[in-house]
Design a protein around this motif. Structure first.
Motif, PDB file in Angstrom:
ATOM      1  N   VAL A 298     -12.001 -10.221  20.882  1.00  0.00           N
ATOM      2  CA  VAL A 298     -10.670  -9.797  20.464  1.00  0.00           C
ATOM      3  C   VAL A 298     -10.070 -10.920  19.626  1.00  0.00           C
ATOM      4  N   TYR A 299      -9.578 -10.578  18.434  1.00  0.00           N
ATOM      5  CA  TYR A 299      -9.016 -11.574  17.531  1.00  0.00           C
ATOM      6  C   TYR A 299      -7.574 -11.210  17.204  1.00  0.00           C
ATOM      7  N   SER A 300      -6.720 -12.217  17.208  1.00  0.00           N
ATOM      8  CA  SER A 300      -5.310 -11.952  16.902  1.00  0.00           C
ATOM      9  C   SER A 300      -5.111 -11.590  15.439  1.00  0.00           C
ATOM     10  N   ASN A 301      -6.066 -11.915  14.569  1.00  0.00           N
ATOM     11  CA  ASN A 301      -5.933 -11.627  13.140  1.00  0.00           C
ATOM     12  C   ASN A 301      -6.685 -10.381  12.704  1.00  0.00           C
ATOM     13  N   ILE A 302      -7.313  -9.693  13.649  1.00  0.00           N
ATOM     14  CA  ILE A 302      -8.066  -8.480  13.316  1.00  0.00           C
ATOM     15  C   ILE A 302      -7.504  -7.314  14.116  1.00  0.00           C
ATOM     16  N   ASP A 303      -7.002  -6.294  13.429  1.00  0.00           N
ATOM     17  CA  ASP A 303      -6.503  -5.094  14.089  1.00  0.00           C
ATOM     18  C   ASP A 303      -7.628  -4.050  14.105  1.00  0.00           C
ATOM     19  N   ILE A 304      -7.732  -3.323  15.189  1.00  0.00           N
ATOM     20  CA  ILE A 304      -8.663  -2.197  15.227  1.00  0.00           C
ATOM     21  C   ILE A 304      -7.843  -0.919  15.102  1.00  0.00           C
ATOM     22  N   VAL A 305      -7.926  -0.304  13.928  1.00  0.00           N
ATOM     23  CA  VAL A 305      -7.228   0.951  13.663  1.00  0.00           C
ATOM     24  C   VAL A 305      -8.291   2.021  13.366  1.00  0.00           C
ATOM     25  N   THR A 306      -7.926   3.087  12.686  1.00  0.00           N
ATOM     26  CA  THR A 306      -8.922   4.121  12.392  1.00  0.00           C
ATOM     27  C   THR A 306      -8.772   4.643  10.969  1.00  0.00           C
ATOM     28  N   PRO A 308      -8.600   8.114   8.536  1.00  0.00           N
ATOM     29  CA  PRO A 308      -7.882   9.370   8.791  1.00  0.00           C
ATOM     30  C   PRO A 308      -8.695  10.391   9.594  1.00  0.00           C
ATOM     31  N   THR A 309      -9.998  10.123   9.781  1.00  0.00           N
ATOM     32  CA  THR A 309     -10.814  11.003  10.614  1.00  0.00           C
ATOM     33  C   THR A 309     -11.058  10.418  11.995  1.00  0.00           C
ATOM     34  N   GLY A 310     -10.569   9.213  12.249  1.00  0.00           N
ATOM     35  CA  GLY A 310     -10.671   8.641  13.582  1.00  0.00           C
ATOM     36  C   GLY A 310     -11.759   7.612  13.791  1.00  0.00           C
ATOM     37  N   LEU A 311     -12.501   7.230  12.741  1.00  0.00           N
ATOM     38  CA  LEU A 311     -13.525   6.200  12.890  1.00  0.00           C
ATOM     39  C   LEU A 311     -12.859   4.832  13.032  1.00  0.00           C
ATOM     40  N   PRO A 312     -13.411   3.940  13.879  1.00  0.00           N
ATOM     41  CA  PRO A 312     -12.803   2.616  14.050  1.00  0.00           C
ATOM     42  C   PRO A 312     -12.926   1.753  12.799  1.00  0.00           C
ATOM     43  N   VAL A 313     -11.867   1.018  12.536  1.00  0.00           N
ATOM     44  CA  VAL A 313     -11.766   0.188  11.334  1.00  0.00           C
ATOM     45  C   VAL A 313     -11.279  -1.197  11.730  1.00  0.00           C
ATOM     46  N   ALA A 314     -11.906  -2.229  11.174  1.00  0.00           N
ATOM     47  CA  ALA A 314     -11.394  -3.593  11.327  1.00  0.00           C
ATOM     48  C   ALA A 314     -10.430  -3.857  10.181  1.00  0.00           C
ATOM     49  N   MET A 315      -9.187  -4.063  10.525  1.00  0.00           N
ATOM     50  CA  MET A 315      -8.140  -4.249   9.528  1.00  0.00           C
ATOM     51  C   MET A 315      -7.657  -5.700   9.553  1.00  0.00           C
ATOM     52  N   VAL A 316      -7.734  -6.333   8.407  1.00  0.00           N
ATOM     53  CA  VAL A 316      -7.143  -7.664   8.247  1.00  0.00           C
ATOM     54  C   VAL A 316      -5.877  -7.472   7.421  1.00  0.00           C
ATOM     55  N   HIS A 317      -4.735  -7.739   8.017  1.00  0.00           N
ATOM     56  CA  HIS A 317      -3.456  -7.464   7.377  1.00  0.00           C
ATOM     57  C   HIS A 317      -2.641  -8.739   7.272  1.00  0.00           C
ATOM     58  N   ALA A 318      -2.226  -9.076   6.060  1.00  0.00           N
ATOM     59  CA  ALA A 318      -1.312 -10.191   5.842  1.00  0.00           C
ATOM     60  C   ALA A 318       0.018  -9.635   5.364  1.00  0.00           C
ATOM     61  N   ASN A 319       1.105 -10.142   5.900  1.00  0.00           N
ATOM     62  CA  ASN A 319       2.431  -9.604   5.590  1.00  0.00           C
ATOM     63  C   ASN A 319       2.865  -9.858   4.157  1.00  0.00           C
ATOM     64  N   ASN A 320       2.310 -10.888   3.526  1.00  0.00           N
ATOM     65  CA  ASN A 320       2.769 -11.301   2.200  1.00  0.00           C
ATOM     66  C   ASN A 320       1.615 -11.346   1.216  1.00  0.00           C
ATOM     67  N   SER A 321       1.897 -10.879  -0.003  1.00  0.00           N
ATOM     68  CA  SER A 321       0.860 -10.960  -1.029  1.00  0.00           C
ATOM     69  C   SER A 321       1.480 -11.162  -2.406  1.00  0.00           C
TER      70      SER A 321
END
Length: 540
Positions: A298-306, A308-321
């Motif tokens: 489990v990583y604080s910088n990696i979100d597990i989302v999906t 639109p069909t529900g497959l698991p996705v590793a999301m790296v999200h930064a608030n600023n770009s």
């Protein structure tokens, strides 16, 4: 028939799709044919406000912006085709993910909309992550709710329903309290096997002592997850009037499950299959890799989302770009105007971006900077202080300045992507989208250097989320014989799409690594600036 005649027939017979996305700076509406060809668009610029320590948008602006964007699109249709837009086959609404919109049983908003940008839910994020054994980022809706509980906010006892911005708009236009599973996965963790909220985590949350004081049950106040292709309701008569106050638009339109901007980004880049990756660059930046296996830790910088069909996705999200990149570009535009050179946006960005590529040192001349307009989750910086830092011997030129800001736009996400590289998460392709790629080559080439991998940009890179939402709406209306979303995109939408792939160049890769060393070493400057310069009530 000519292309113009085909499009006129589609409009006249209502064989068109509408996609709308509420982005951080722009609300954009796109109208397409059944094949996904864009035939009209409209937009409305808006901004978040920093009020009482929180980033928010007014709900009045939500509707003003939606109506304005649609009105502009409708006027474009009438001007270009001589037809009044009255009938639409299918539509869908998307918005920036996460955040917190809470309502009572009279459908009254209990507190101002709290956006994904707020970094005020640290305690809730930490406690829920530990409880679930699953990363719960600060911007997730459940983190906002639990933080409000921990802070003993009085409104919590009156909650009857809470949702995201996309879910709110969909609810108001259809009466349906549903949410696309991709967006829902940013509210509460999703079980990949059931496609619904994780029941074990629902039970864990419900048994928390702080939660048990309330009459509501968490599963009853969350929107119902729906998958791409599912029916999610129809545009009501009241909804049609809310979207088009003139009364021209007919009700009964098929409405797709509302999605977050991450989901529409995956669709817009044809990146919904296992081992595909897309990166969206805007006010925030996020990378989405569709996983073939679970992460080991489990990583604080990696979100597990999906998807639109529900497959698991590793999301790296930064608030600023790209916010500070755009701010500096506007500064140069202002100067150009002062000396009588009124440049178009395209010419301005072309000139500045080309300088970053052709007239700059590989490492941006020793410059360092942080485009932090808000707190940054990946680097654990709690508030935003945009900074430009240079040493006396830095090579301070326009080319290096612009290269710095492009590098900085990719800085935080690089840290998260290194984690996935260490996890040996595999991807067959990385597709990039966002406004920075409208200027050819430059941002694409520097992103390839930042991630040290090939980057593909499609010809429709500037279309982005609203177009992706229109495609999801088409899929909801046109799904044939159980056709999967992956097949639908490959055969019906992207079969003839042109794309360009660029490989990283060693000079640029080495330069970015030098920049990243300074970027990480200088983070203490950001933290010091927060202490030295207390936050004011600001508006971006």
């Amino acid at each position: 028939m000519t292309a113009q005649q085909i499009q006129e027939k589609a409009i006249a017979t209502g064989q068109v799709a509408l996609g709308v996305e509420f982005g951080s700076t722009t609300i954009k509406a796109v109208l397409t044919t059944n094949s996904g060809l864009t035939i009209a668009s409209g937009s409305y610029d808006w901004t978040n406000n920093f009020q009482n320590g929180l980033w928010t948008y007014s709900l009045d602006d939500v509707w003003l912006g939606l109506q304005s964007a649609y009105r502009q699109l409708k006027a474009q249709v009438e001007s270009k085709y001589g037809l009044k837009l009255k009938k639409i086959k299918t539509m869908g609404f998307s918005a920036m993910m996460h955040g917190y919109l809470a309502f009572d049983n009279q459908d009254t908003l209990l507190v101002p909309f709290r956006t994904w940008r707020n970094a005020t839910t640290g305690r809730a994020s930490r406690e829920l992550t530990k409880l679930f054994g699953f990363n719960v980022p600060q911007r997730w809706s459940i983190a906002h709710l639990y933080q409000a509980i921990l802070d003993q906010e009085t409104h919590v006892k009156n909650i009857s329903y809470f949702t995201t911005l996309a879910g709110y708009v969909h609810w108001q236009l259809t009466g349906e309290k549903v949410l696309g599973v991709g967006d829902a996965s940013g509210m509460f963790p999703i079980d990949a096997d059931t496609g619904n909220y994780n029941q074990n985590m629902i039970d864990q949350f419900s048994h928390l002592k702080a939660v048990q004081q309330y009459q509501w049950q968490i599963q009853d106040i969350l929107p119902e997850p729906r998958h791409a292709g599912d029916m999610a309701g129809h545009l009501t008569a009241a909804g049609a009037k809310k979207l088009d106050p003139t009364g021209d638009l007919m009700a009964g339109v098929i409405v797709a499950p509302p999605e977050g901007d991450a989901g529409t980004g995956m669709v817009a880049t044809n990146s919904t299959q296992v081992r595909t990756d897309n990166i969206s660059v805007g006010t925030s930046i996020f990378s989405m890799i569709v996983l073939e296996k679970s992460l080991k830790h489990v990583y604080s910088n990696i979100d597990i989302v999906t998807t639109p069909t529900g497959l698991p996705v590793a999301m790296v999200h930064a608030n600023n770009s790209a916010s500070d990149l755009n701010a500096w570009s506007k500064l140069f535009a202002e100067f150009a105007g002062m000396i009588g050179q009124n440049l178009s946006n395209a010419a301005l960005y072309q000139t500045l971006f080309n300088a970053a590529l052709n007239d700059a040192d590989a490492d941006a001349g020793g410059l360092t900077g942080y485009g932090y307009y808000s707190g940054e989750n990946i680097t654990a910086v709690p508030e935003g202080r945009p900074l430009l830092v240079r040493q006396p011997d830095s090579h301070f030129t326009i080319g290096n300045l612009m290269r710095l800001h492009i590098f900085s736009a990719f800085g935080a996400i690089k840290i998260g992507m290194r984690i996935l590289a260490d996890e040996n998460v595999l991807t067959d392709n990385i597709v990039a989208q966002g406004g920075v790629f409208k200027t050819p080559i430059v941002a694409q080439k520097l992103l390839a250097a930042a991630l040290n991998t090939n980057i593909t940009v499609m010809a429709n890179a500037g279309e982005g989320g609203p177009w992706g939402m229109a495609i999801l709406a088409l899929y909801a209306a046109n799904k044939l014989g159980g056709q999967t979303l992956d097949d639908y995109l490959a055969k019906n939408i992207f079969a003839e799409t042109k794309a360009q792939t660029l490989a990283p160049e060693p000079r640029d890769v080495a330069g970015f690594e030098e920049f990243m060393t300074r970027y990480i070493d200088g983070l203490q400057i950001e933290l010091t600036a927060i202490k030295a310069l207390p936050s004011n009530q600001i508006k971006e």
